[in-house]
Write an enzyme that holds these catalytic residues in place. Structure first.
Site, short mmCIF file in Angstrom:
data_model
loop_
_atom_site.label_atom_id
_atom_site.label_comp_id
_atom_site.label_asym_id
_atom_site.label_seq_id
_atom_site.Cartn_x
_atom_site.Cartn_y
_atom_site.Cartn_z
CG MET A 21 6.12 -11.95 8.68
SD MET A 21 6.96 -11.54 7.16
CE MET A 21 7.27 -9.80 7.43
N GLY A 22 2.24 -10.14 10.08
CA GLY A 22 0.87 -9.63 10.10
C GLY A 22 0.79 -8.40 10.97
CB ILE A 30 4.08 -11.08 2.99
CG1 ILE A 30 4.35 -12.57 3.17
CG2 ILE A 30 4.18 -10.33 4.29
CD1 ILE A 30 5.76 -12.86 3.61
CG ASP A 31 1.19 -8.60 6.56
OD1 ASP A 31 1.90 -9.61 6.72
OD2 ASP A 31 1.46 -7.49 7.06
CG ASP A 82 -0.34 -0.17 2.51
OD1 ASP A 82 0.86 -0.47 2.58
OD2 ASP A 82 -1.05 0.00 3.52
#
Length: 468
Positions: free
Chosen positions: A255-256, A211-212, A182
């Site tokens: 991840m996140g 990746i999220d 983004d």
């Protein structure tokens, strides 16, 4: 979901640089039978539910995305076109696949001969950094899909859009392909504004990389499946460690930052997880309804537990109100390490109760994002890349390639960054996690389900038997 209700046909309109003046060479190069052109009228309904269509609430022409694919006429003369590719932000499985797909489609399907890769993200578009662009052709991208990372390098941080446009003009670039998340897309939008201010004909096309999986209006982002597949291997290791120790606990951080899609999907795929913690669902640590009490009950019944936590979860338990919030070069808030905080809190909790628990903490974040793309992601990357080239050749700009209801579509950049996609606590994904783990809807009093007596059938009791 409320934001979906205010999307109009105007929000889905795609910018273009002008009318398509040249016949497409795709059929000539690939063969008529290998080519299916997409007509300008072809659309994919924004809301494809029959009830929504029949209700007529959206009017006679409901909002619809433009279908991706080759057009029979193109804006650019392929042999005169010059293209640039830039990769920005964090690493993600599949970036090299996308680069390769862009180059091969331009070269083989359209005959584009001038393709350049800009080094180290948007820095490569600013002359003062001194990153010389590299020439890309089918031969030097032939093997790159076998590697993780990006052969072009990447960086974070904003750059002056006018300086970046200066580079595009100096090199005679007609289309810039931007691969990133983004923040990268917002940077691309600033480049478009600078282009428009100078009344230039330069297209900017995005291939969304996150990746999220947190970019909205895209069913799935590339690299996401590879990432949670890699996380599954780590979760299995955590399960082995937990099962091999008395009162064993495996704690895995994935991840996140703002969205828990990797944590949820990896937990469901592994079927070895007892607790999933994500940014979208608040959790208390202490008290009878908190996480620590839940782990106590889990160990008392089953003797082991596996916890998966997304990096952005439970940040309220990490940060001190007196401590300023630092940001990285992209403007993202630097998160505290919830994995270390949970490790210490869980260990302290069981020590205080005289319980001899063995906790193993695994943080595979960089391993997960650096692996090569899975076979499924490789196919997905190829289709994202080829459709990005088709969109660029048709003269489109300030748009990215997405997939909506299983079809590849054109998504306006302003719409894509309007909001962040997150796990909805009332939707099916989170319900599936709750059912699979046996955890409560949330670790606080309002979210705790009424505890029922455990149902245990011998030594092989399923994980779903655990309630509360």
């Amino acid at each position: 979901m409320e934001a979906f209700r205010v999307v109009t046909s105007a929000d889905l309109a795609i910018k273009d640089l002008g009318p398509c003046r040249y016949p497409s060479p795709v059929a000539e190069k690939l063969g008529e039978k290998a080519t299916v052109y997409v007509g300008e009228a072809d659309k994919v309904l924004f809301d494809d539910r029959l009830s929504a269509v029949l209700s007529g609430a959206a009017g006679p022409r409901p909002p619809a995305f433009e279908l991706a694919g080759p057009r029979n006429r193109v804006f650019w003369e392929p042999k005169e076109m010059r293209a640039g590719i830039v990769t920005c932000g964090g690493l993600c499985p599949g970036v090299n696949n996308v680069i390769r797909g862009l180059v091969l489609t331009m070269a083989h399907s359209y005959g584009v001969q001038e393709i350049f890769g800009f080094r180290y993200g948007y820095e490569g578009l600013v002359a003062r950094f001194g990153h010389a662009p590299v020439r890309l052709d089918p031969r030097n991208v032939e093997e790159i899909h076998r590697m993780g990372g990006t052969v072009l390098g990447t960086s974070r941080g904003n750059q002056d859009p006018h300086q970046m446009v200066d580079t595009l003009v100096a090199m005679g670039i007609n289309v810039l392909f931007v691969v990133g998340g983004d923040g990268t897309i917002r940077g691309a939008m600033s480049i478009v504004r600078a282009i428009e201010e100078r009344r230039l004909s330069i297209g900017v096309i995005g291939v969304p990389k996150t990746i999220d999986n947190d970019i909205h209006f895209i069913d799935r982002s590339f690299g996401f499946e590879s990432a949670f597949a890699a996380a599954v291997d780590v979760i299995r290791s955590a399960h082995v460690e937990a099962s091999g120790a008395k009162n064993g606990i495996g704690l895995v951080k994935v991840m996140g930052r703002h969205s828990g899609f990797i944590a949820c999907s990896a937990a469901l795929a592994s079927a070895d997880v007892d607790v999933v913690l994500i940014p979208e669902v608040h959790a208390e640590l202490d008290g009878p309804c908190g996480l620590l009490a839940h782990l106590e009950r889990r160990l008392a019944r089953h003797g082991n537990a596996v916890v998966v936590v997304a990096e952005g979860a439970l940040q309220e338990h990490c940060a001190s109100s007196a401590e300023p919030m630092a940001t990285d070069l992209s403007g993202n808030i630097k998160l505290k390490d919830i994995g270390l905080v949970l490790r210490d809190r869980i260990n302290a909790h069981f020590r205080a109760r005289g319980v001899d628990a063995t906790l193993k903490y695994l943080d595979p974040s960089y391993h997960i994002r650096s692996v090569p793309a899975s076979p499924s992601d490789s196919v997905f990357c190829w289709n994202m890349a080829r459709n990005a080239v088709h969109a660029a050749m048709a003269g489109n700009t300030e748009m990215l390639i997405g997939r909506w209801h299983g079809r590849f579509v054109h998504v306006p950049m302003p719409l894509a960054v309007r909001m962040r996609k997150q796990v909805e606590p009332t939707d099916d994904l989170w319900m599936a996690v709750v059912e699979a783990t046996g955890q409560p809807l949330a670790f606080h009093e309002a979210g705790l389900r009424v505890e029922a007596p455990p149902v245990v059938h011998g030594q092989g009791a399923g994980r779903g038997a655990l309630v509360a």
